[in-house]
Design an enzyme around this catalytic site. Sequence first.
Site, short mmCIF file in Angstrom:
data_model
loop_
_atom_site.label_atom_id
_atom_site.label_comp_id
_atom_site.label_asym_id
_atom_site.label_seq_id
_atom_site.Cartn_x
_atom_site.Cartn_y
_atom_site.Cartn_z
N HIS A 154 0.83 -1.21 0.00
CA HIS A 154 0.00 0.00 0.00
C HIS A 154 0.86 1.25 0.00
O HIS A 154 2.01 1.25 0.45
CB HIS A 154 -0.93 0.02 1.21
N CYS A 165 3.19 -4.68 6.57
CA CYS A 165 2.86 -4.45 5.16
C CYS A 165 4.11 -4.03 4.38
O CYS A 165 5.15 -3.73 4.96
CB CYS A 165 1.80 -3.36 5.04
#
Length: 207
Positions: free
Chosen positions: A168, A182
């Site tokens: 992301h 992440c």
Amino acid sequence: MPVSAEAAGRPTLHYGAKGKSVKVVQTRLRALHYDPGAVDGRYGQDLRYAVWAFQKVNGLKPTGTIGTRTWRALGRPKAPVKLKSSPADRVEISKKRQLVVVYKGGRVRLITHTSTGSGRRYCHKGSCSVAKTPSGDFKVYRKINGWRHAPLGNLYKPIYFNGGIAMHGLSSVPLTPASHGCARIPMPHTANLLFKLVPLGMRVYVR
């Protein structure tokens, strides 16, 4: 002048530089499937992220400074080290090199700098865990075209491949692993490009 010619005579470029030489670098990196942002002759954050990625792929220290060795590498660039040889369409996340590479039809379509799990312990609402990006073979199962306001922070255009772990966009993508798990991607331009390139069901390999 070709990029490969007279590298020693080219100017050393730093963040904030402007001019034709910066535009040469932007044009070359875009042709090599990095994402320098707009080809505008201005050395900004998008270009710095792309230069970091290029330097890592080519075995150079990711300083962001474009000196003689980086100019030479731009003329004779190396391909990223493959984590897998198939399938033809896949995403590879290298925790060692802090790189994300997207392959479509067996060819590189995007190489970008990333920042994965920091390895540090953190606690949230009484529950503690280690900020780790899991290694393994996964596939994209969910995408959100916009911002997601998650419990641990805001995620721009997250592409989920393992539970709550996603690639992301984020405004901060440092050279060192710094996320909760992440794979952070430079935004908005690179995150937008990644979102377009990576469909649901695409394989993701993390090593």
